[in-house]
Scaffold this motif. Sequence first.
Motif, PDB file in Angstrom:
ATOM      1  N   LEU A 178       4.837 -12.724  -4.377  1.00  0.00           N
ATOM      2  CA  LEU A 178       3.827 -11.803  -4.160  1.00  0.00           C
ATOM      3  C   LEU A 178       3.044 -10.818  -3.460  1.00  0.00           C
ATOM      4  O   LEU A 178       2.615 -10.205  -3.519  1.00  0.00           O
ATOM      5  CB  LEU A 178       1.864 -13.158  -3.897  1.00  0.00           C
ATOM      6  N   PRO A 179       3.224 -10.968  -1.982  1.00  0.00           N
ATOM      7  CA  PRO A 179       2.825  -9.694  -0.639  1.00  0.00           C
ATOM      8  C   PRO A 179       3.827  -8.417  -2.041  1.00  0.00           C
ATOM      9  O   PRO A 179       2.902  -7.358  -1.617  1.00  0.00           O
ATOM     10  CB  PRO A 179       3.938 -10.238   0.022  1.00  0.00           C
ATOM     11  N   PHE A 180       4.571  -8.556  -2.642  1.00  0.00           N
ATOM     12  CA  PHE A 180       5.479  -6.924  -3.335  1.00  0.00           C
ATOM     13  C   PHE A 180       4.407  -6.598  -3.735  1.00  0.00           C
ATOM     14  O   PHE A 180       3.387  -4.831  -3.623  1.00  0.00           O
ATOM     15  CB  PHE A 180       7.090  -7.368  -3.728  1.00  0.00           C
ATOM     16  N   PHE A 181       4.077  -7.358  -5.215  1.00  0.00           N
ATOM     17  CA  PHE A 181       3.253  -6.815  -5.634  1.00  0.00           C
ATOM     18  C   PHE A 181       1.500  -6.657  -5.821  1.00  0.00           C
ATOM     19  O   PHE A 181       1.057  -5.878  -5.979  1.00  0.00           O
ATOM     20  CB  PHE A 181       2.919  -8.037  -7.064  1.00  0.00           C
ATOM     21  N   VAL A 182       0.919  -7.274  -4.994  1.00  0.00           N
ATOM     22  CA  VAL A 182      -0.516  -6.736  -4.455  1.00  0.00           C
ATOM     23  C   VAL A 182      -0.369  -6.382  -2.582  1.00  0.00           C
ATOM     24  O   VAL A 182      -1.403  -5.105  -3.337  1.00  0.00           O
ATOM     25  CB  VAL A 182      -0.811  -8.553  -3.390  1.00  0.00           C
ATOM     26  N   THR A 183       0.445  -6.158  -2.524  1.00  0.00           N
ATOM     27  CA  THR A 183       0.614  -4.696  -1.268  1.00  0.00           C
ATOM     28  C   THR A 183       1.194  -3.870  -2.487  1.00  0.00           C
ATOM     29  O   THR A 183       0.365  -2.645  -1.520  1.00  0.00           O
ATOM     30  CB  THR A 183       2.162  -4.866  -0.077  1.00  0.00           C
ATOM     31  N   LYS A 184       1.916  -3.426  -3.654  1.00  0.00           N
ATOM     32  CA  LYS A 184       1.885  -2.546  -4.234  1.00  0.00           C
ATOM     33  C   LYS A 184       1.349  -2.154  -4.793  1.00  0.00           C
ATOM     34  O   LYS A 184       0.722  -1.115  -4.678  1.00  0.00           O
ATOM     35  CB  LYS A 184       3.122  -2.978  -5.082  1.00  0.00           C
ATOM     36  N   TRP A 185       0.090  -2.761  -4.956  1.00  0.00           N
ATOM     37  CA  TRP A 185      -1.431  -2.290  -6.485  1.00  0.00           C
ATOM     38  C   TRP A 185      -2.226  -2.366  -4.951  1.00  0.00           C
ATOM     39  O   TRP A 185      -3.312  -1.875  -5.374  1.00  0.00           O
ATOM     40  CB  TRP A 185      -2.231  -3.847  -6.198  1.00  0.00           C
ATOM     41  N   ASP A 186      -2.327  -1.983  -3.403  1.00  0.00           N
ATOM     42  CA  ASP A 186      -3.270  -1.743  -2.521  1.00  0.00           C
ATOM     43  C   ASP A 186      -4.300  -3.138  -2.638  1.00  0.00           C
ATOM     44  O   ASP A 186      -5.859  -2.409  -2.371  1.00  0.00           O
ATOM     45  CB  ASP A 186      -3.887  -0.256  -2.613  1.00  0.00           C
ATOM     46  N   PHE A 187      -3.597  -3.711  -2.835  1.00  0.00           N
ATOM     47  CA  PHE A 187      -5.366  -4.400  -3.136  1.00  0.00           C
ATOM     48  C   PHE A 187      -5.185  -5.765  -1.227  1.00  0.00           C
ATOM     49  O   PHE A 187      -4.404  -5.992  -0.576  1.00  0.00           O
ATOM     50  CB  PHE A 187      -5.068  -6.245  -3.529  1.00  0.00           C
ATOM     51  N   ASP A 188      -6.140  -6.143  -0.503  1.00  0.00           N
ATOM     52  CA  ASP A 188      -6.126  -6.106   0.849  1.00  0.00           C
ATOM     53  C   ASP A 188      -6.147  -7.440   1.119  1.00  0.00           C
ATOM     54  O   ASP A 188      -6.842  -7.882   1.619  1.00  0.00           O
ATOM     55  CB  ASP A 188      -6.951  -4.965   1.570  1.00  0.00           C
ATOM     56  N   VAL A 189      -5.361  -7.247   0.778  1.00  0.00           N
ATOM     57  CA  VAL A 189      -4.751  -9.390   0.567  1.00  0.00           C
ATOM     58  C   VAL A 189      -3.772  -9.953   1.892  1.00  0.00           C
ATOM     59  O   VAL A 189      -4.415 -10.673   2.349  1.00  0.00           O
ATOM     60  CB  VAL A 189      -4.086 -10.182  -0.668  1.00  0.00           C
ATOM     61  N   GLN A 194       3.988  -8.078  12.907  1.00  0.00           N
ATOM     62  CA  GLN A 194       5.320  -6.852  13.575  1.00  0.00           C
ATOM     63  C   GLN A 194       5.406  -7.399  14.778  1.00  0.00           C
ATOM     64  O   GLN A 194       4.990  -6.301  15.499  1.00  0.00           O
ATOM     65  CB  GLN A 194       5.409  -5.689  12.536  1.00  0.00           C
ATOM     66  N   GLU A 195       4.994  -8.528  15.395  1.00  0.00           N
ATOM     67  CA  GLU A 195       5.101  -9.209  16.495  1.00  0.00           C
ATOM     68  C   GLU A 195       6.286  -9.248  16.941  1.00  0.00           C
ATOM     69  O   GLU A 195       6.386 -10.666  16.113  1.00  0.00           O
ATOM     70  CB  GLU A 195       4.038  -8.738  17.201  1.00  0.00           C
ATOM     71  N   ARG A 196       6.870  -9.449  18.145  1.00  0.00           N
ATOM     72  CA  ARG A 196       7.155 -10.070  19.068  1.00  0.00           C
ATOM     73  C   ARG A 196       8.221 -11.037  18.109  1.00  0.00           C
ATOM     74  O   ARG A 196       9.076 -12.203  18.293  1.00  0.00           O
ATOM     75  CB  ARG A 196       6.646 -12.137  19.311  1.00  0.00           C
ATOM     76  N   GLY A 197       8.797  -9.798  17.504  1.00  0.00           N
ATOM     77  CA  GLY A 197      10.295 -10.298  16.487  1.00  0.00           C
ATOM     78  C   GLY A 197      10.142 -10.586  15.550  1.00  0.00           C
ATOM     79  O   GLY A 197      11.240 -10.541  14.335  1.00  0.00           O
ATOM     80  N   TYR A 198       8.703 -11.482  14.842  1.00  0.00           N
ATOM     81  CA  TYR A 198       7.955 -11.331  13.524  1.00  0.00           C
ATOM     82  C   TYR A 198       7.985 -10.708  12.641  1.00  0.00           C
ATOM     83  O   TYR A 198       7.932  -9.522  13.063  1.00  0.00           O
ATOM     84  CB  TYR A 198       7.255 -12.425  13.754  1.00  0.00           C
ATOM     85  N   CYS A 199       8.270 -10.923  11.037  1.00  0.00           N
ATOM     86  CA  CYS A 199       8.115 -10.127  10.344  1.00  0.00           C
ATOM     87  C   CYS A 199       7.710 -10.880   9.640  1.00  0.00           C
ATOM     88  O   CYS A 199       8.686 -11.554   8.490  1.00  0.00           O
ATOM     89  CB  CYS A 199       8.839  -9.340   9.860  1.00  0.00           C
ATOM     90  N   LEU A 200       7.022 -11.436   9.402  1.00  0.00           N
ATOM     91  CA  LEU A 200       5.650 -12.130   7.555  1.00  0.00           C
ATOM     92  C   LEU A 200       4.613 -10.991   7.702  1.00  0.00           C
ATOM     93  O   LEU A 200       3.350 -10.860   8.254  1.00  0.00           O
ATOM     94  CB  LEU A 200       5.277 -13.490   8.823  1.00  0.00           C
ATOM     95  N   PHE A 201       4.134 -12.054   6.475  1.00  0.00           N
ATOM     96  CA  PHE A 201       3.005 -11.976   5.823  1.00  0.00           C
ATOM     97  C   PHE A 201       2.183 -12.849   5.599  1.00  0.00           C
ATOM     98  O   PHE A 201       2.454 -13.439   5.613  1.00  0.00           O
ATOM     99  CB  PHE A 201       3.348 -11.440   3.682  1.00  0.00           C
ATOM    100  N   VAL A 202       1.101 -12.202   6.476  1.00  0.00           N
ATOM    101  CA  VAL A 202       0.064 -12.863   6.614  1.00  0.00           C
ATOM    102  C   VAL A 202      -1.298 -12.284   6.525  1.00  0.00           C
ATOM    103  O   VAL A 202      -1.581 -11.614   5.136  1.00  0.00           O
ATOM    104  CB  VAL A 202       0.057 -12.854   8.452  1.00  0.00           C
ATOM    105  N   PRO A 203      -2.675 -13.262   6.041  1.00  0.00           N
ATOM    106  CA  PRO A 203      -3.926 -12.675   6.079  1.00  0.00           C
ATOM    107  C   PRO A 203      -4.258 -11.842   6.357  1.00  0.00           C
ATOM    108  O   PRO A 203      -3.904 -10.740   7.698  1.00  0.00           O
ATOM    109  CB  PRO A 203      -4.529 -13.603   6.449  1.00  0.00           C
TER     110      PRO A 203
END
Length: 204
Positions: A178-189, A194-203
């Motif tokens: 879901l983050p790919f499609f939502v981010t691609k469509w510029d929805f602010d969800v 990207q901190e302390r070595g983490y890479c996670l889609f969050v709210p």
Amino acid sequence: MSINRVIIGLDPAWKKGKKSYGVLVREDLVVENSFSFKELSELEEAIQKIPTPIKLIFADAPLHLEKGEKVRACDREFLKRGLPILPFNEKIMEKLYSPFFGIELRKFLEEKGFKYCGSFNENSFYEVYAFGNAMLAFGIKSKSDFLKKWKKLLTDFGFMGLRKIKSPHHIDALLSTLPFFVTKWDFDVFSLFQERGYCLFVPG
């Protein structure tokens, strides 16, 4: 300029030796295939069969852990929004998930040339929280309620080919994308933590 990509959602087993699940989704939201694997060699075989030049992988399992944290910094972003998330730290990993599969999966993907937290225009992979994605995208709080109407929710979102989803694990693998499609469509969800070595889609 058109970019040819395939989006791969993974619901990896947290413990090595258990079965993991995946889905392949085109950019037009068509589910191409679903699969399962126990060994990384099987995942490699599934990836190698994909002719598409750019492959983006979204994995529903911890791929990084900073020592000494009781709650991972990225997971706190969900808790701040009142969204429950399964706690994960060294003690839990050693007690319940040893040998843990996620770190091995990350190492494998990096060795195969996938960039942790790369761009959508190169072979990249990211960590996600699958049901957290559903809570954010669909405003739903209960996993049981979601499973009662998952097909309608995902169809209304635009996904096609859902007959290829064979199990609840494949549903989680699909939610991971879901983050790919939502981010691609510029929805602010979502936002990308990207901190302390983490890479996670969050709210967002």
